[in-house]
Design a protein around this motif. Structure first.
Motif, PDB file in Angstrom:
ATOM      1  N   ARG A  21       0.798  -1.201   0.000  1.00 52.67           N
ATOM      2  CA  ARG A  21       0.000   0.000   0.000  1.00 52.67           C
ATOM      3  C   ARG A  21       0.844   1.271   0.000  1.00 52.67           C
ATOM      4  O   ARG A  21       0.407   2.294  -0.475  1.00 52.67           O
ATOM      5  N   ARG A  77     -24.238  -2.264  -1.967  1.00 51.74           N
ATOM      6  CA  ARG A  77     -23.449  -1.088  -2.352  1.00 51.74           C
ATOM      7  C   ARG A  77     -23.403  -0.917  -3.865  1.00 51.74           C
ATOM      8  O   ARG A  77     -23.350   0.202  -4.357  1.00 51.74           O
ATOM      9  N   ILE A  82     -22.599   2.830  -5.124  1.00 50.90           N
ATOM     10  CA  ILE A  82     -21.391   3.214  -4.404  1.00 50.90           C
ATOM     11  C   ILE A  82     -20.167   2.532  -5.023  1.00 50.90           C
ATOM     12  O   ILE A  82     -19.173   3.171  -5.315  1.00 50.90           O
ATOM     13  N   TYR A  83     -20.274   1.233  -5.237  1.00 51.62           N
ATOM     14  CA  TYR A  83     -19.211   0.528  -5.955  1.00 51.62           C
ATOM     15  C   TYR A  83     -19.591   0.426  -7.418  1.00 51.62           C
ATOM     16  O   TYR A  83     -20.683  -0.016  -7.731  1.00 51.62           O
ATOM     17  N   LEU A 104     -25.513   7.892  10.632  1.00 48.11           N
ATOM     18  CA  LEU A 104     -24.374   8.507   9.950  1.00 48.11           C
ATOM     19  C   LEU A 104     -24.560  10.016   9.848  1.00 48.11           C
ATOM     20  O   LEU A 104     -25.592  10.481   9.397  1.00 48.11           O
TER      21      LEU A 104
ATOM     22  N   LEU B  25     -24.540  20.785   0.648  1.00 49.60           N
ATOM     23  CA  LEU B  25     -23.975  19.688   1.439  1.00 49.60           C
ATOM     24  C   LEU B  25     -22.633  20.103   2.017  1.00 49.60           C
ATOM     25  O   LEU B  25     -22.387  19.987   3.219  1.00 49.60           O
ATOM     26  N   GLY B 104     -16.714   6.841   5.955  1.00 50.71           N
ATOM     27  CA  GLY B 104     -18.045   6.407   6.390  1.00 50.71           C
ATOM     28  C   GLY B 104     -19.125   6.872   5.422  1.00 50.71           C
ATOM     29  O   GLY B 104     -20.032   6.114   5.088  1.00 50.71           O
ATOM     30  N   ILE B 105     -19.000   8.112   4.974  1.00 49.89           N
ATOM     31  CA  ILE B 105     -20.016   8.647   4.066  1.00 49.89           C
ATOM     32  C   ILE B 105     -19.887   8.003   2.689  1.00 49.89           C
ATOM     33  O   ILE B 105     -20.866   7.541   2.114  1.00 49.89           O
ATOM     34  N   ILE B 106     -18.662   7.939   2.186  1.00 51.90           N
ATOM     35  CA  ILE B 106     -18.464   7.448   0.825  1.00 51.90           C
ATOM     36  C   ILE B 106     -18.976   6.017   0.669  1.00 51.90           C
ATOM     37  O   ILE B 106     -19.569   5.668  -0.337  1.00 51.90           O
ATOM     38  N   LEU B 107     -18.776   5.192   1.721  1.00 56.82           N
ATOM     39  CA  LEU B 107     -19.182   3.797   1.604  1.00 56.82           C
ATOM     40  C   LEU B 107     -20.663   3.585   1.877  1.00 56.82           C
ATOM     41  O   LEU B 107     -21.158   2.478   1.764  1.00 56.82           O
ATOM     42  N   GLN B 108     -21.364   4.617   2.292  1.00 56.48           N
ATOM     43  CA  GLN B 108     -22.771   4.384   2.607  1.00 56.48           C
ATOM     44  C   GLN B 108     -23.740   5.238   1.844  1.00 56.48           C
ATOM     45  O   GLN B 108     -24.905   4.877   1.699  1.00 56.48           O
ATOM     46  N   VAL B 109     -23.304   6.405   1.421  1.00 53.55           N
ATOM     47  CA  VAL B 109     -24.219   7.309   0.757  1.00 53.55           C
ATOM     48  C   VAL B 109     -23.652   7.640  -0.603  1.00 53.55           C
ATOM     49  O   VAL B 109     -22.455   7.843  -0.749  1.00 53.55           O
ATOM     50  N   ARG B 110     -24.528   7.678  -1.594  1.00 57.23           N
ATOM     51  CA  ARG B 110     -24.063   8.069  -2.914  1.00 57.23           C
ATOM     52  C   ARG B 110     -24.067   9.586  -2.958  1.00 57.23           C
ATOM     53  O   ARG B 110     -25.108  10.214  -2.887  1.00 57.23           O
ATOM     54  N   MET B 111     -22.885  10.144  -3.032  1.00 60.43           N
ATOM     55  CA  MET B 111     -22.722  11.587  -2.982  1.00 60.43           C
ATOM     56  C   MET B 111     -21.555  11.896  -3.911  1.00 60.43           C
ATOM     57  O   MET B 111     -20.638  11.089  -4.008  1.00 60.43           O
ATOM     58  N   HIS B 263     -13.812   5.966  -9.706  1.00 67.33           N
ATOM     59  CA  HIS B 263     -14.575   4.792  -9.287  1.00 67.33           C
ATOM     60  C   HIS B 263     -13.787   3.843  -8.418  1.00 67.33           C
ATOM     61  O   HIS B 263     -14.340   2.959  -7.797  1.00 67.33           O
ATOM     62  N   PRO B 266     -13.778   4.303  -3.705  1.00 64.40           N
ATOM     63  CA  PRO B 266     -14.455   3.546  -2.646  1.00 64.40           C
ATOM     64  C   PRO B 266     -13.765   2.216  -2.347  1.00 64.40           C
ATOM     65  O   PRO B 266     -13.781   1.752  -1.206  1.00 64.40           O
ATOM     66  N   LEU B 269     -10.823   2.594   0.191  1.00 64.24           N
ATOM     67  CA  LEU B 269     -11.057   3.082   1.560  1.00 64.24           C
ATOM     68  C   LEU B 269     -11.186   1.934   2.548  1.00 64.24           C
ATOM     69  O   LEU B 269     -11.501   0.832   2.186  1.00 64.24           O
TER      70      LEU B 269
END
Lengths: 246, 269
Positions: A21, A77, A82-83, A104, B25, B104-111, B263, B266, B269
């Motif tokens: 990494r 996701r 998201i993904y 959240l 936002l 936390g936000i990126i993995l849960q909310v589409r923004m 892309h 995510p 992270l």
């Protein structure tokens, strides 16, 4: 019209061990070359989803079942955009909201009112929309004067009430949930259940991951059974549920 | 079926466009960030102002004496320098963790991802807004009056933030992938602080050296376009041209990188 179409979706996570990494190691391995180079360069890949295809259309109430690690969360996701799949394609048409972690964005030091604003922003609610809904949210939470107190002074039940009230004020076209949200004391639970059923009935597409047969039976008309990142079975609830729960 | 190359770039533009459209936002979260830090303190975010004021007073006294520069000239200089250097360096530093910190936000909310970069910039602009209050006080204390040139600092500030945004965007992507980058950047910023006329004045440099140290240093141009008008001078055309050129080249690079790896963020992270 809302629709989700997955075609041959695979998702692969690169696992960067400490060795691959960091930039330092990359530079050093170039400098040292040889054996270390080969060892650090081939980083591990975990495959979360493999060749998943399905077409979801208006009116579908999808239940997602599968053992831990079967790819449910990863699929959720992908479905919420998201993904982006590492191969295959995912076309998501419609605005999608996920009720996965309803707390959240909440700041414990801020007051209840401020947290409603924060949480609503996190849900993607526009300021003018929030203004219209604010009083209704405040009332639904049943917190009264506590709304002007810092969130950290709330009991955990009250904290959930606030998070729940705000998070469920939105009416998305596609709703993604990881387990049914059940919160608060008996009284609130009843209200909350009613509210959730309301959202579920107005939303065009529901995707619900759950381990509860009863819940899935009640809310879903189609079940996707995930196993090792693949779709093991996809069909009407009455066919798949007996097969999965045995 | 993967999107074509042009599709990728269009996606990057769409992300940035969406972030700008939904800038409420970034505004909400950045005010929240500042409020959170000073929540239970009596003076609140004005601690920033106080801290900066004390620093300016102390450094102004020490370096003003060391450089034998008259106070009415040096104090306003170090005041504006430190305030804007603070803005530049903290924005860049925190730009590194823009995505990491929003995991936390990126993995849960589409923004839009760019929202997190904007949030970081806004947060630092709010802090700058608190710090800049010291500037008129310092001018008053040395008995200097601001001139109309002060307003030229505004376009300077715009070009400065445009430049900061692309730097932050690139670093946010790179640091999400290579976590050590954050440390590298911190380190570099420390060095740049001494290489750039922040504490010292360009005119104290011996003849001949100045060309190299100043003209080749992008940070000199970036800070000059804002600082000079505030001190009653005009930034040179070179300063402005360098800043605009830097922005064009930088944004091109940032867009290419962002469209290529947006892309993947995510997954990192």
């Amino acid at each position: 019209m809302a629709s989700i179409t997955l075609a041959g979706v695979s998702v692969e996570f690169p696992v960067f061990n400490a060795a691959s990494r960091s930039l330092k190691n990359r530079v050093l391995s170039v400098a040292t070359g040889g054996a270390i180079d080969r060892r650090t360069d081939g980083h591990v890949i975990v495959r979360g989803l493999e060749d998943v295809s399905c077409a979801i259309k208006d009116g579908d109430r999808i239940g997602l079942v599968g053992h831990n690690g079967s790819g449910k969360t990863t699929l959720l996701r992908v479905l919420s955009g998201i993904y982006r799949p590492t191969s295959g394609s995912a076309a998501i048409d419609g605005d999608c909201v996920s009720l996965i972690n309803i707390s959240l964005g909440i700041d414990p030091e801020a007051t209840g009112r401020e947290n409603i604003r924060l949480r609503a922003a996190m849900m993607g609610m526009r300021p003018e929309e929030l203004r219209k809904q604010f009083d209704e949210i405040a009332e639904f939470s049943g917190l009264g004067d506590f709304l002007d107190m810092p969130f950290r002074t709330y009991s955990s039940g009250m904290q959930l009430r606030l998070a729940f009230s705000t998070s469920t004020a939105i009416r998305p076209e596609i709703l993604v949930m990881d387990e049914w949200l059940s919160t608060g004391d008996e009284d609130f639970k009843h209200k909350a259940d009613k509210r959730l059923r309301e959202i579920v009935s107005t939303t065009k597409i529901l995707v619900l991951a759950s381990h509860s047969r009863e819940l899935l039976q009640k809310n879903c008309n189609r079940i996707l059974w995930m196993d090792h990142g693949r779709v093991r079975m996809d069909g009407p609830a009455n066919d798949v549920l007996p097969a999965y729960f045995g | 079926m993967l999107p074509t190359r042009t599709g990728f770039v269009a996606d990057a533009f769409a992300d940035i466009g969406a972030a700008l459209r939904k800038h409420h936002l970034a505004t909400t979260f950045s005010w929240q960030d500042v409020a959170q830090r000073y929540r239970r303190s009596r003076v609140g975010a004005f601690w920033l102002t106080i801290n900066m004021g004390v620093l300016i007073g102390a450094l102004g006294f020490v370096f003003g004496t060391l450089f034998r520069t008259p106070m009415h000239e040096y104090l306003p200089y170090i005041c504006v320098s430190l305030i804007f250097w603070g803005f530049i360096s903290t924005s860049i530093n925190e730009g590194c963790t823009a995505f990491i910190g929003a995991e936390g936000i990126i993995l849960q909310v589409r923004m839009p991802l760019f929202t997190h970069v904007l949030r970081t910039l806004y947060r630092n602009a709010i802090i700058l807004g608190h710090n800049i209050l010291i500037y008129p006080l310092v001018l008053l204390s040395v008995g200097r009056m601001p001139t109309w040139d002060v307003f030229l600092a505004l376009p300077g500030f715009v070009i400065l933030t445009l430049n900061l945004l692309w730097i932050m965007l690139i670093l946010a992507v790179l640091c999400a992938r290579y976590r050590d980058m954050t440390q590298v950047v911190q380190n570099m910023l420390q060095v740049i602080l001494y290489l750039t006329p922040v504490m010292w004045m360009p005119k104290t440099l011996p003849e001949g050296i100045s060309g190299l140290l100043l003209d080749l240093n992008p940070f000199y141009h970036l800070i000059s376009v804002v600082r000079d008008p505030l001190l009653g001078n005009l930034p040179s055309a070179t300063n402005w041209m360098a800043c605009v050129g830097f922005a064009v080249v930088g944004w091109t690079a940032a867009l290419l990188l962002f469209s290529r790896y947006r892309h993947r963020v995510p997954y990192w992270l």
